[in-house]
Structures are given as structure tokens and as C-alpha cells.
Write a protein that holds these residues in place. Structure first.
Motif, PDB file in Angstrom:
ATOM      1  N   LYS A  33       0.898  -1.260   0.030  1.00 56.56           N
ATOM      2  CA  LYS A  33       0.031  -0.052  -0.043  1.00 56.56           C
ATOM      3  C   LYS A  33       0.790   1.382   0.165  1.00 56.56           C
ATOM      4  N   MET A 114      -3.534  -6.945  -5.400  1.00 57.80           N
ATOM      5  CA  MET A 114      -4.766  -6.182  -5.106  1.00 57.80           C
ATOM      6  C   MET A 114      -5.556  -6.099  -6.172  1.00 57.80           C
ATOM      7  N   LYS A 115      -5.193  -6.445  -7.323  1.00 60.76           N
ATOM      8  CA  LYS A 115      -6.134  -6.197  -8.463  1.00 60.76           C
ATOM      9  C   LYS A 115      -6.456  -7.444  -8.903  1.00 60.76           C
ATOM     10  N   LYS A 118     -12.382 -10.360  -8.199  1.00 64.12           N
ATOM     11  CA  LYS A 118     -13.083 -10.964  -7.181  1.00 64.12           C
ATOM     12  C   LYS A 118     -14.255 -11.251  -7.182  1.00 64.12           C
ATOM     13  N   SER A 181      -1.982 -11.136  -1.213  1.00 67.39           N
ATOM     14  CA  SER A 181      -2.956 -10.024  -1.463  1.00 67.39           C
ATOM     15  C   SER A 181      -4.313 -10.616  -2.178  1.00 67.39           C
ATOM     16  N   LYS A 184      -6.547 -12.732   0.357  1.00 69.58           N
ATOM     17  CA  LYS A 184      -7.237 -11.839   1.076  1.00 69.58           C
ATOM     18  C   LYS A 184      -8.428 -11.081   0.356  1.00 69.58           C
ATOM     19  N   ARG A 185      -7.965 -10.523  -0.696  1.00 67.86           N
ATOM     20  CA  ARG A 185      -9.109  -9.680  -1.791  1.00 67.86           C
ATOM     21  C   ARG A 185     -10.341 -10.838  -1.792  1.00 67.86           C
ATOM     22  N   LYS A 186     -10.046 -11.881  -2.235  1.00 67.73           N
ATOM     23  CA  LYS A 186     -11.162 -12.922  -2.638  1.00 67.73           C
ATOM     24  C   LYS A 186     -11.922 -13.516  -1.270  1.00 67.73           C
ATOM     25  N   ALA A 189     -13.964 -10.678  -0.528  1.00 66.52           N
ATOM     26  CA  ALA A 189     -15.368 -10.531  -1.259  1.00 66.52           C
ATOM     27  C   ALA A 189     -16.383 -11.748  -1.151  1.00 66.52           C
TER      28      ALA A 189
END
Length: 212
Positions: A33, A114-115, A118, A181, A184-186, A189
């Protein structure tokens, strides 16, 4: 007239910053970040800064920061391979010490992760949760929770055509960062999808089985 670096840096903040209020120093964290702030000073443990149009001083812990890129384009590396403090921000999967360049590749992975898409995780969890809660309040929370557990164990493979750093696609440090990342993002979601499914499924359950 020639200025030494500290004076030059001060002049940039005094004259350039007011003209371009959006221009700030960029603090890059080991999590990938970034924060745009005005760095005031760096002491043994902290990076002292203030936010745009704010005078109140705040602090970042140095052990959580990889580097600072100043207004003049100069990057100052804060991270040190023998600094363990960054583990505090990610204690679930602690890292071993990485060199500066290894950590940089790890951070690239975190940023690309991070992209990661998701939508599939969100819709799948919402569908499972809807069906589960439609069968009863007991199954509602269990269904998406089980999916989240399964999701947490799946491999996260980057799509080479959709990442910013395909040159590191085979680098183990990059892949470790991406995996963390993206997973974590998924999972976040999927948790959101589970709540959506509960909101839809529980009224269906009450309408069908309870006669409302």
C-alpha cells in the motif's frame, strides 16, 4: 546559486508544494500500500508526517515502511532485512527476512494481487449462501463459511496478461506477495457475498417454510 540537499528539499516543500497541493511524498509500505503525505522527519523508530492541508503531526512505524519517494524523485529505502517489525501487520503468515530487492519484488506481487478478480468469489459465495439460508437459518452461515475456508487453501495464480509486473511471474518472492494479496481480496469478497446471500435467502426460507 547552488543549494545543498537539505536546503533544496526544504525549498521544494515551501514553494512547490503550495503551488501543487496534490504533490506529496509517497510512503510505500511492505504490504504494497502507498500513502501520500508530507514527511517532516525520520527518527529511530518513526516517520513523522502530516496529511495534505493538515498541521497535526502523525507517525508511521519505520518497520512497516519499505521506502519514501520524495517530491524531487529521490527514493530513500527505509526497509532493512534485519527489521522484523513489519511482521506485526501480517502475523497470520509471517515472512522470513528478505533482501531489499527481494522485498521490492514481494511488494510488486502484493500490489498486483490487490487487483485480482474478485467477482467470481463474491457471486459464488452469494449463491451458496442464498441456497444454504433458503434451507434454514442453520445452514445459512455455514455454507459461505465453508466456501471461504476452501478458498483460503486454493492457489492464487496471476494472469500474465493482466498484471503490472509480468517479468517477475516466476519469482518466488513476487508470487508469495501476489498470493497473499489475491487470497485476502477474494476472501473479503466471499464474506461480502455471504452476507448478500443471507439477506436474500433468509426471507425466502421464511416465505416458503414459515408461511410468511
Amino acid at each position: 546559486m547552488q543549494f545543498n540537499k537539505p536546503v533544496k528539499y526544504l525549498l521544494i516543500h515551501l514553494f512547490v508544494l503550495p503551488l501543487f497541493g496534490f504533490a506529496q511524498d509517497k510512503v510505500l509500505f511492505t504490504t504494497g500500500k502507498e500513502k501520500e503525505v508530507t514527511v517532516i522527519k525520520i527518527d529511530e523508530y518513526n516517520i513523522v508526517y502530516h496529511k495534505p492541508n493538515k498541521k497535526a503531526e502523525k507517525k508511521f512505524r519505520k518497520e512497516n515502511v519499505f521506502s519514501i519517494t520524495y517530491l524531487d524523485g529521490r527514493e530513500e529505502i527505509i526497509y532493512s532485512p534485519d527489521t522484523l517489525g513489519f511482521l506485526v501487520t501480517d502475523v497470520v503468515e509471517p515472512e522470513i527476512d528478505l533482501s531489499v530487492e527481494e522485498m521490492r519484488r514481494y511488494i510488486y506481487g502484493r500490489q498486483d494481487g490487490m487487483k485480482a478478480k474478485k467477482t467470481t468469489a463474491l457471486l459464488t459465495s452469494a449463491g451458496i449462501s442464498t441456497v444454504g439460508s433458503g434451507l434454514g437459518a442453520f445452514f445459512g452461515p455455514i455454507a459461505p463459511a465453508t466456501y471461504i475456508i476452501v478458498l483460503g487453501t486454493t492457489k492464487q495464480k496471476p494472469d500474465e496478461t493482466k498484471i503490472a509486473h509480468p517479468e517477475y511471474i516466476l519469482d518466488e518472492n513476487y508470487l508469495e506477495g501476489y498470493k497473499k494479496s489475491a487470497r485476502k481480496r477474494k476472501i473479503i469478497a466471499a464474506a461480502e457475498g455471504g452476507l448478500i446471500g443471507l439477506a436474500v435467502g433468509i426471507p425466502i426460507y421464511w416465505a416458503i417454510f414459515r408461511g410468511f
